[in-house]
Scaffold this motif. Sequence first.
Motif, PDB file in Angstrom:
ATOM      1  N   GLN A  37     -33.865  54.907 -79.349  1.00 33.36           N
ATOM      2  CA  GLN A  37     -34.277  53.506 -79.400  1.00 33.36           C
ATOM      3  C   GLN A  37     -33.528  52.673 -78.357  1.00 33.36           C
ATOM      4  O   GLN A  37     -34.078  51.728 -77.797  1.00 33.36           O
ATOM      5  CB  GLN A  37     -34.036  52.925 -80.803  1.00 33.36           C
ATOM      6  CG  GLN A  37     -34.957  53.475 -81.862  1.00 33.36           C
ATOM      7  CD  GLN A  37     -34.511  54.824 -82.434  1.00 33.36           C
ATOM      8  OE1 GLN A  37     -33.496  55.382 -82.040  1.00 33.36           O
ATOM      9  NE2 GLN A  37     -35.296  55.362 -83.360  1.00 33.36           N
ATOM     10  N   THR A  38     -32.271  53.039 -78.106  1.00 31.83           N
ATOM     11  CA  THR A  38     -31.489  52.336 -77.082  1.00 31.83           C
ATOM     12  C   THR A  38     -32.120  52.529 -75.705  1.00 31.83           C
ATOM     13  O   THR A  38     -32.280  51.566 -74.955  1.00 31.83           O
ATOM     14  CB  THR A  38     -30.026  52.829 -77.083  1.00 31.83           C
ATOM     15  OG1 THR A  38     -29.457  52.563 -78.364  1.00 31.83           O
ATOM     16  CG2 THR A  38     -29.205  52.154 -75.996  1.00 31.83           C
ATOM     17  N   SER A  40     -35.227  53.224 -75.112  1.00 34.09           N
ATOM     18  CA  SER A  40     -36.478  52.468 -75.141  1.00 34.09           C
ATOM     19  C   SER A  40     -36.233  50.977 -74.911  1.00 34.09           C
ATOM     20  O   SER A  40     -36.959  50.335 -74.141  1.00 34.09           O
ATOM     21  CB  SER A  40     -37.172  52.674 -76.495  1.00 34.09           C
ATOM     22  OG  SER A  40     -38.315  51.869 -76.579  1.00 34.09           O
ATOM     23  N   SER A  41     -35.190  50.430 -75.544  1.00 36.73           N
ATOM     24  CA  SER A  41     -34.922  48.996 -75.371  1.00 36.73           C
ATOM     25  C   SER A  41     -34.495  48.677 -73.938  1.00 36.73           C
ATOM     26  O   SER A  41     -34.811  47.611 -73.422  1.00 36.73           O
ATOM     27  CB  SER A  41     -33.876  48.504 -76.381  1.00 36.73           C
ATOM     28  OG  SER A  41     -32.593  48.958 -76.051  1.00 36.73           O
ATOM     29  N   ASN A  44     -37.714  48.819 -71.755  1.00 38.25           N
ATOM     30  CA  ASN A  44     -38.601  47.685 -72.015  1.00 38.25           C
ATOM     31  C   ASN A  44     -37.909  46.340 -71.790  1.00 38.25           C
ATOM     32  O   ASN A  44     -38.435  45.297 -72.159  1.00 38.25           O
ATOM     33  CB  ASN A  44     -39.157  47.764 -73.441  1.00 38.25           C
ATOM     34  CG  ASN A  44     -40.091  48.933 -73.593  1.00 38.25           C
ATOM     35  OD1 ASN A  44     -41.037  49.083 -72.829  1.00 38.25           O
ATOM     36  ND2 ASN A  44     -39.824  49.795 -74.563  1.00 38.25           N
ATOM     37  N   ARG A  46     -35.517  44.898 -73.245  1.00 42.46           N
ATOM     38  CA  ARG A  46     -35.114  44.121 -74.423  1.00 42.46           C
ATOM     39  C   ARG A  46     -33.600  43.984 -74.461  1.00 42.46           C
ATOM     40  O   ARG A  46     -33.078  43.015 -75.004  1.00 42.46           O
ATOM     41  CB  ARG A  46     -35.606  44.797 -75.712  1.00 42.46           C
ATOM     42  CG  ARG A  46     -37.105  44.655 -75.934  1.00 42.46           C
ATOM     43  CD  ARG A  46     -37.507  45.120 -77.325  1.00 42.46           C
ATOM     44  NE  ARG A  46     -37.112  46.481 -77.616  1.00 42.46           N
ATOM     45  CZ  ARG A  46     -37.870  47.560 -77.415  1.00 42.46           C
ATOM     46  NH1 ARG A  46     -39.080  47.435 -76.896  1.00 42.46           N
ATOM     47  NH2 ARG A  46     -37.428  48.762 -77.717  1.00 42.46           N
ATOM     48  N   ASN A  47     -32.902  44.971 -73.925  1.00 42.16           N
ATOM     49  CA  ASN A  47     -31.441  44.980 -73.860  1.00 42.16           C
ATOM     50  C   ASN A  47     -31.005  45.562 -72.536  1.00 42.16           C
ATOM     51  O   ASN A  47     -31.769  46.275 -71.886  1.00 42.16           O
ATOM     52  CB  ASN A  47     -30.853  45.859 -74.978  1.00 42.16           C
ATOM     53  CG  ASN A  47     -30.633  45.111 -76.252  1.00 42.16           C
ATOM     54  OD1 ASN A  47     -30.276  43.946 -76.224  1.00 42.16           O
ATOM     55  ND2 ASN A  47     -30.842  45.778 -77.376  1.00 42.16           N
TER      56      ASN A  47
END
Length: 156
Positions: A37-38, A40-41, A44, A46-47
């Motif tokens: 998920q990290t 992915s973020s 994208n 997001r982070n």
Amino acid sequence: MEKGAEGMDFGSQIKKLRTSRKLTQEQLAQKLNVSRQTISSWENNRNLPDLEMVVMIAKTFQLSLDRLILGDPTMTTKLMNDSSEVRKMRINLYATIIMILTGIGCFLLSTMIGSTIDSNGVLHEPFFLIPIGYLFLLMGLISGFIYLFRKLRKQS
């Protein structure tokens, strides 16, 4: 070595680097000791990773840091802000330690000097050191709480 990606945002760079090496998000996550998920973020936008992680990413993909960071102005700004925040926290920690030690020093000095009564029966004592000591201890504790609050906020 990857060709530089000037003007490309960090997420796109990571995704391009990952896919060009035929890695899944899960595989890259394992290499970097983070969750899928990290990854992915990051991809994208997001982070953004911290500097330590950016160094690990650069090593993993055998890139120089400037190739990885300078392509995205957002990443450059984030890392500069992170650096500034770390410097502020370090100064806050030093100030906390100095204030607490100064407060303790005032109490010790007051005890070492002690009090005396002169021949006229007048008491002489360094009474001013006690409230100054308490003041420094209080300021040190407040500064310490601010340091801890910032550190906890940064970790979340």
